[in-house]
Scaffold this motif. Structure first.
Motif, short mmCIF file in Angstrom:
data_model
loop_
_atom_site.label_atom_id
_atom_site.label_comp_id
_atom_site.label_asym_id
_atom_site.label_seq_id
_atom_site.Cartn_x
_atom_site.Cartn_y
_atom_site.Cartn_z
N GLU A 31 0.83 -1.20 0.00
CA GLU A 31 0.00 0.00 0.00
C GLU A 31 0.87 1.26 0.00
N ARG A 32 0.36 2.33 -0.60
CA ARG A 32 1.09 3.59 -0.76
C ARG A 32 0.35 4.72 -0.02
N PHE A 33 1.12 5.63 0.66
CA PHE A 33 0.53 6.71 1.45
C PHE A 33 1.31 8.00 1.28
N ASP A 34 0.60 9.13 1.40
CA ASP A 34 1.24 10.44 1.24
C ASP A 34 1.88 10.98 2.51
N PHE A 93 -2.20 2.67 8.97
CA PHE A 93 -2.47 1.44 8.22
C PHE A 93 -1.60 0.30 8.74
N GLU A 105 -0.51 8.46 7.91
CA GLU A 105 -1.41 7.55 7.20
C GLU A 105 -0.80 6.15 7.10
N ALA A 106 0.50 6.10 6.79
CA ALA A 106 1.20 4.81 6.69
C ALA A 106 1.22 4.11 8.04
#
Length: 120
Positions: free
Chosen positions: A2-5, A13, A9-10
């Protein structure tokens, strides 16, 4: 993967996949609360540029991808030692239909729900 800004957020998750991390280059250990506080502080004091992003591995390890390709793993989980963490970020191709029977498949599925064929 998964990718996060943002790191927050990372971290939020990653907390759904793991409950403790160690910093990749030190012996510092973090629980969920500690990681979330560190992530929020990092985002406010040292935000990443618009071309960078964070990634979270299936086991919950957190990495930073600054150039859109190479991953610098920041936080490792206890199971990260057994996990094959990639050195570069690659977008997974999505299979929408089973190549064997043509049935629609759920994104991320490993096998076709209709015929049981293995999906790549």
């Amino acid at each position: 993967m998964e990718r996060f800004d943002t790191m927050l957020e990372a971290a939020e998750f990653a907390a759904t996949r793991c409950k403790s991390w160690s910093f990749a280059t030190a012996d510092d250990r973090y629980d969920v609360k500690g990681l979330l506080v560190l992530a929020e502080t990092s985002d406010s004091e040292n935000p990443i540029d618009e071309d960078s992003f964070y990634v979270v591995s299936p086991a919950g390890a957190i990495g930073l991808c600054e150039d859109g390709e190479d991953i610098d793993w920041l936080f490792l989980t206890g199971s990260s030692e057994d996990e094959d963490l990639p050195a570069t970020y690659q977008v997974d191709t999505q299979i929408n239909f089973c190549p064997k029977c043509g049935s629609g498949v759920v994104s991320g599925a490993r096998f076709c729900g209709a015929c049981g064929a293995k999906l790549n």
